[in-house]
Write an enzyme that holds these catalytic residues in place. Structure first.
Site, PDB file in Angstrom:
ATOM      1  N   LYS A 170      46.761  27.694  45.562  1.00 20.78           N
ATOM      2  CA  LYS A 170      45.627  28.604  45.359  1.00 20.78           C
ATOM      3  C   LYS A 170      44.470  28.243  46.297  1.00 20.78           C
ATOM      4  O   LYS A 170      43.804  29.114  46.860  1.00 20.78           O
ATOM      5  CB  LYS A 170      45.189  28.555  43.885  1.00 20.78           C
ATOM      6  CG  LYS A 170      43.978  29.384  43.544  1.00 20.78           C
ATOM      7  CD  LYS A 170      44.202  30.880  43.714  1.00 20.78           C
ATOM      8  CE  LYS A 170      42.944  31.665  43.358  1.00 20.78           C
ATOM      9  NZ  LYS A 170      43.025  33.059  43.814  1.00 20.78           N
ATOM     10  N   LYS A 218      40.135  30.259  78.368  1.00 22.35           N
ATOM     11  CA  LYS A 218      39.243  31.106  79.181  1.00 22.35           C
ATOM     12  C   LYS A 218      38.664  32.237  78.317  1.00 22.35           C
ATOM     13  O   LYS A 218      37.459  32.511  78.339  1.00 22.35           O
ATOM     14  CB  LYS A 218      40.053  31.680  80.361  1.00 22.35           C
ATOM     15  CG  LYS A 218      39.330  32.637  81.275  1.00 22.35           C
ATOM     16  CD  LYS A 218      39.817  34.084  81.209  1.00 22.35           C
ATOM     17  CE  LYS A 218      41.274  34.318  81.172  1.00 22.35           C
ATOM     18  NZ  LYS A 218      41.697  35.700  80.965  1.00 22.35           N
TER      19      LYS A 218
HETATM   20  P1  NAD Z   1      34.166  34.507  34.292  1.00 21.38           P
HETATM   21  O1  NAD Z   1      32.924  33.736  34.528  1.00 21.38           O
HETATM   22  O2  NAD Z   1      34.088  35.993  34.167  1.00 21.38           O
HETATM   23  O3  NAD Z   1      34.897  33.978  32.968  1.00 21.38           O
HETATM   24  C1  NAD Z   1      34.900  32.639  32.565  1.00 21.38           C
HETATM   25  C2  NAD Z   1      34.919  32.613  31.033  1.00 21.38           C
HETATM   26  O4  NAD Z   1      35.018  31.253  30.612  1.00 21.38           O
HETATM   27  C3  NAD Z   1      33.651  33.196  30.412  1.00 21.38           C
HETATM   28  O5  NAD Z   1      34.003  34.104  29.384  1.00 21.38           O
HETATM   29  C4  NAD Z   1      32.935  31.980  29.871  1.00 21.38           C
HETATM   30  O6  NAD Z   1      32.132  32.257  28.723  1.00 21.38           O
HETATM   31  C5  NAD Z   1      34.121  31.096  29.526  1.00 21.38           C
HETATM   32  N1  NAD Z   1      33.770  29.678  29.407  1.00 21.38           N
HETATM   33  C6  NAD Z   1      32.985  28.940  30.218  1.00 21.38           C
HETATM   34  N2  NAD Z   1      32.902  27.668  29.766  1.00 21.38           N
HETATM   35  C7  NAD Z   1      33.663  27.618  28.654  1.00 21.38           C
HETATM   36  C8  NAD Z   1      33.967  26.590  27.715  1.00 21.38           C
HETATM   37  N3  NAD Z   1      33.482  25.347  27.879  1.00 21.38           N
HETATM   38  N4  NAD Z   1      34.768  26.895  26.669  1.00 21.38           N
HETATM   39  C9  NAD Z   1      35.272  28.155  26.510  1.00 21.38           C
HETATM   40  N5  NAD Z   1      35.007  29.177  27.341  1.00 21.38           N
HETATM   41  C10 NAD Z   1      34.212  28.902  28.409  1.00 21.38           C
HETATM   42  O7  NAD Z   1      35.160  34.085  35.450  1.00 21.38           O
HETATM   43  P2  NAD Z   1      36.466  34.879  35.973  1.00 21.38           P
HETATM   44  O8  NAD Z   1      36.099  35.784  37.098  1.00 21.38           O
HETATM   45  O9  NAD Z   1      37.180  35.432  34.769  1.00 21.38           O
HETATM   46  O10 NAD Z   1      37.308  33.683  36.617  1.00 21.38           O
HETATM   47  C11 NAD Z   1      38.028  32.787  35.820  1.00 21.38           C
HETATM   48  C12 NAD Z   1      38.845  31.881  36.733  1.00 21.38           C
HETATM   49  O11 NAD Z   1      39.754  32.673  37.513  1.00 21.38           O
HETATM   50  C13 NAD Z   1      37.977  31.103  37.745  1.00 21.38           C
HETATM   51  O12 NAD Z   1      38.510  29.806  37.903  1.00 21.38           O
HETATM   52  C14 NAD Z   1      38.097  31.934  39.018  1.00 21.38           C
HETATM   53  O13 NAD Z   1      37.891  31.151  40.188  1.00 21.38           O
HETATM   54  C15 NAD Z   1      39.538  32.434  38.889  1.00 21.38           C
HETATM   55  N6  NAD Z   1      39.804  33.693  39.615  1.00 21.38           N
HETATM   56  C16 NAD Z   1      38.957  34.741  39.555  1.00 21.38           C
HETATM   57  C17 NAD Z   1      39.248  35.926  40.202  1.00 21.38           C
HETATM   58  C18 NAD Z   1      38.342  37.130  40.119  1.00 21.38           C
HETATM   59  O14 NAD Z   1      38.578  38.091  40.873  1.00 21.38           O
HETATM   60  N7  NAD Z   1      37.364  37.151  39.255  1.00 21.38           N
HETATM   61  C19 NAD Z   1      40.444  36.035  40.935  1.00 21.38           C
HETATM   62  C20 NAD Z   1      41.330  34.956  40.967  1.00 21.38           C
HETATM   63  C21 NAD Z   1      41.008  33.785  40.288  1.00 21.38           C
END
Ligand code: NAD
Length: 305
Positions: free
Chosen positions: A170, A241
């Site tokens: 990833k 170049k």
């Molecule tokens: P987001 O911020 O929308 O969601 C994260 C969730 O985790 C939130 O609901 C938050 O309240 C919860 N959270 C945070 N701390 C917590 C805790 N201690 N206990 C329980 N819940 C907790 O983020 P996202 O966009 O859904 O991304 C989630 C993961 O997926 C990330 O690691 C991101 O890098 C990855 N990702 C995101 C995308 C995208 O397009 N958004 C694509 C691929 C991968």
């Protein structure tokens, strides 16, 4: 099989909705209950802590912002370690650290719990439609146990390797995308300031070797992985170049080109080492030496820097 989901944000919330639609029995939590509205309406059960999710579910999925949250949910107070039962599995779908998941897995192994890293490619709409690509780090039998759950979420499940390999894949995927954005922003700004509009540049670039994906589909496997640098298809002397001309244009027009100037320096180094008549792909081998890794096939041509 009862499934738990922790982290109901843009990704996790939509994956949870998809699982519910597929008839999966789901118990959920999040640091903020506000995140759970749609999921609870669709039939999930709420509990207050990760430990309670762990106590109820056979497979627990997490999608959290990053390493600090993953560590807290896994091993913090009220975390998964407190509740998980032998024979259950935790699948972390966050984009997180391979080093962290490997360290945490040792503590879970003591409790007889499988840990799998399974970050995803795709956005919230792909989560909702079950059209993700999932990169898995696990042993074969560990993946086999959770695969029926992951299959609801993915069009492709790529088993990359052992624990941590999914996270590594990833990071490589996202670093490629982010690096490409920096490079594209530089070359487009150069072209536009030099008098060609961005739409025309886009049309041109899409039709060339780069735009047709030939570096990835043909040159990496056919030239770089085979050390097939001699005779050159496109000699580094000529490439150097061209990159020097682009950087000179950038200097004349006051267009900062930080990535392209580093690219030029690698070309300068390889020409200086006597490889100007080799294919431009020879810089791939320079990085093999710098990083101390082998990135060529066993039957590759002999090549020394
Ligand atoms: P987001 O911020 O929308 O969601 C994260 C969730 O985790 C939130 O609901 C938050 O309240 C919860 N959270 C945070 N701390 C917590 C805790 N201690 N206990 C329980 N819940 C907790 O983020 P996202 O966009 O859904 O991304 C989630 C993961 O997926 C990330 O690691 C991101 O890098 C990855 N990702 C995101 C995308 C995208 O397009 N958004 C694509 C691929 C991968």
């Amino acid at each position: 099989m009862s499934v738990g989901y922790i982290g109901l944000g843009r990704m996790g919330g939509n994956m949870a909705l998809r699982l519910l639609e597929c008839g999966v029995d789901l118990v959920v939590t999040d640091v903020s209950k506000d995140q759970a509205g749609a999921v609870l309406e669709a039939g999930a059960r709420w509990v207050d802590t990760a430990a309670e999710v762990a106590a109820e579910a056979d497979v627990i999925l997490t999608s959290l912002p990053g390493p600090p949250q993953v560590e807290q949910v896994a091993a913090g107070p009220g975390g998964l370690l407190e509740g998980m039962r032998p024979g259950s599995a935790w699948v972390d779908m966050s984009t997180s650290s391979p080093v962290l998941i490997r360290a945490l897995a040792q503590r879970f192994a003591e409790k007889g719990v499988d840990v799998i890293d399974a970050p995803v490619s795709g956005g919230p709409q792909h989560c909702r439609a079950g059209e993700l690509v999932i990169f898995v780090g696990a042993e074969d039998e560990q993946l086999a146990r959770v695969e029926p759950v992951l299959q609801h979420l993915a069009t492709e499940i790529l088993h990359i390797g052992a624990l941590g390999a999914g996270a590594v894949a990833k990071l490589v995927n996202n670093a490629t995308a982010l690096g490409t954005w920096s490079l594209l922003s530089e070359v487009f700004s150069l072209g536009v300031k030099a008098g060609v509009d961005h739409q025309t540049l886009h049309g041109m670039l899409s039709k060339g070797a780069y735009g047709r994906g030939l570096i990835l589909s043909q040159m990496l496997p056919g030239v770089a992985f085979k050390h097939n640098f001699d005779p050159a298809g496109f000699a580094l002397n000529l490439g150097r170049k061209d990159i020097a001309l682009a950087n000179a244009l950038g200097r004349d027009l006051n267009v900062p080109l930080p990535v392209l100037n580093l690219v030029e320096q690698s070309a300068v180094e390889m020409v200086g080492r006597g490889h100007g008549d080799k294919d431009t792909a020879v810089v791939f081998s320079l990085q093999e030496e710098r990083a101390g890794v082998v990135m060529h096939d066993g039957d590759a041509k002999e090549f020394t820097l």
